[in-house]
Design a protein around this motif. Structure first.
Motif, PDB file in Angstrom:
ATOM      1  N   VAL A  91       1.013  -1.643   0.339  1.00  9.86           N
ATOM      2  CA  VAL A  91      -0.062  -0.142   0.205  1.00  9.86           C
ATOM      3  C   VAL A  91       0.387   1.266   0.222  1.00  9.86           C
ATOM      4  CG1 VAL A  91      -1.459   1.132   1.591  1.00  9.86           C
ATOM      5  CG2 VAL A  91      -1.861  -1.597   1.558  1.00  9.86           C
ATOM      6  N   ARG A  92       0.456   2.536  -0.245  1.00 13.44           N
ATOM      7  CA  ARG A  92       1.452   3.673  -0.897  1.00 13.44           C
ATOM      8  C   ARG A  92      -0.171   5.041   0.054  1.00 13.44           C
ATOM      9  NH1 ARG A  92       5.927   4.084  -3.314  1.00 13.44           N
ATOM     10  NH2 ARG A  92       5.668   6.219  -3.605  1.00 13.44           N
ATOM     11  N   ILE A  93       0.221   5.490   0.929  1.00 12.75           N
ATOM     12  CA  ILE A  93      -0.315   6.335   1.825  1.00 12.75           C
ATOM     13  C   ILE A  93       0.224   8.018   1.680  1.00 12.75           C
ATOM     14  CG2 ILE A  93      -1.574   4.518   2.822  1.00 12.75           C
ATOM     15  CD1 ILE A  93      -0.462   5.872   5.322  1.00 12.75           C
ATOM     16  N   LYS A  94      -0.686   9.135   1.153  1.00 12.85           N
ATOM     17  CA  LYS A  94      -0.299  10.039   1.983  1.00 12.85           C
ATOM     18  C   LYS A  94      -0.802  10.634   3.110  1.00 12.85           C
ATOM     19  CE  LYS A  94       1.260  13.129  -1.387  1.00 12.85           C
ATOM     20  NZ  LYS A  94       1.803  14.080  -2.715  1.00 12.85           N
ATOM     21  N   VAL A  95      -0.234  11.449   3.697  1.00 10.51           N
ATOM     22  CA  VAL A  95      -0.890  11.879   4.645  1.00 10.51           C
ATOM     23  C   VAL A  95      -1.607  12.974   4.503  1.00 10.51           C
ATOM     24  CG1 VAL A  95      -0.568  11.857   7.528  1.00 10.51           C
ATOM     25  CG2 VAL A  95       0.611  10.401   6.261  1.00 10.51           C
ATOM     26  N   GLU A  96      -3.128  13.266   4.818  1.00 11.79           N
ATOM     27  CA  GLU A  96      -4.066  14.497   5.169  1.00 11.79           C
ATOM     28  C   GLU A  96      -3.603  14.855   6.516  1.00 11.79           C
ATOM     29  OE1 GLU A  96      -7.087  13.374   3.162  1.00 11.79           O
ATOM     30  OE2 GLU A  96      -6.709  13.338   1.050  1.00 11.79           O
ATOM     31  N   VAL A  97      -3.705  16.456   6.254  1.00 16.17           N
ATOM     32  CA  VAL A  97      -3.702  17.015   7.927  1.00 16.17           C
ATOM     33  C   VAL A  97      -4.822  17.349   7.656  1.00 16.17           C
ATOM     34  CG1 VAL A  97      -2.519  18.466   8.610  1.00 16.17           C
ATOM     35  CG2 VAL A  97      -1.070  16.818   7.386  1.00 16.17           C
ATOM     36  N   GLY A  98      -5.590  17.636   8.841  1.00 15.10           N
ATOM     37  CA  GLY A  98      -7.879  18.100   9.262  1.00 15.10           C
ATOM     38  C   GLY A  98      -6.460  19.510  10.675  1.00 15.10           C
ATOM     39  N   TYR A  99      -6.396  20.022  10.737  1.00 15.31           N
ATOM     40  CA  TYR A  99      -6.340  20.968  11.413  1.00 15.31           C
ATOM     41  C   TYR A  99      -7.619  22.226  12.120  1.00 15.31           C
ATOM     42  CZ  TYR A  99      -4.236  25.474  14.123  1.00 15.31           C
ATOM     43  OH  TYR A  99      -4.184  25.789  15.162  1.00 15.31           O
TER      44      TYR A  99
END
Length: 174
Positions: free
Chosen positions: A102-110
């Motif tokens: 699996v390849r992921i990107k981390v999405e940021v919520g603030y």
């Protein structure tokens, strides 16, 4: 011919007289040397002198306190609890019961006060779900902008849940 010998009492008296005279001379030199050193180290009364412009400037500089440095008020502080990280799967290839790559990107919520575009934060996170154990990574967050590379991991099965959590946030001096 040999030199006549002095009677023993005369040679002893001569020796005592010579040694005594030498001791007196040595003591006198020591006393004189001490007096000379003491005299040199005594402060002499200085005649009042006219101060030069340089002396006056130096005295004024010592009397004037240095202006206090002003610092800008600190911006909002970023806390671990203000951030929510979510994995976004960008690629997934499964191999039946052997698991998945699996390849992921981390999405940021603030969810916090508005961050200044001048402040940069280093966010450390942990990805959970890789068959070898947690993966630790970092990214920089400036204002609302961040750049996150893709992360590769292998899961034990196609149903393995992948999660990301913030472990630390540190401000980077700018």
């Amino acid at each position: 011919m040999t030199a006549p010998e002095m009677p023993k009492s005369r040679s002893t008296a001569w020796l005592i007289t010579t040694v005594g005279a030498g001791a007196v001379i040595l003591i006198a030199l020591t006393v004189l040397g001490t007096l000379a050193i003491t005299h040199r180290s005594k402060p002499e009364a200085a005649a009042p002198a006219t101060a030069s412009a340089w002396d006056l400037e130096q005295a004024a500089n010592q009397a004037d306190p240095e202006p206090a440095e002003t610092t800008a008020a600190p911006g909002p502080t970023l806390a671990v609890s203000d951030l929510t990280l979510t994995p976004k799967i960008t690629k997934k290839q499964c191999f039946g019961s052997a698991g998945c790559n699996v390849r992921i990107k981390v999405e940021v919520g603030y969810d916090g006060p508005t961050l200044s575009e001048d402040d940069t934060w280093e966010v450390t996170y942990q990805v959970i779900g890789d068959e070898s154990g947690p993966i630790v990574g970092t990214f920089e967050l400036t204002g609302t902008k961040y750049d996150q590379d893709e992360i590769s991991l292998s899961t034990k099965s196609s149903t393995t849940k992948i999660s990301v959590k913030v472990t630390d946030v540190a401000g980077i001096p700018g």
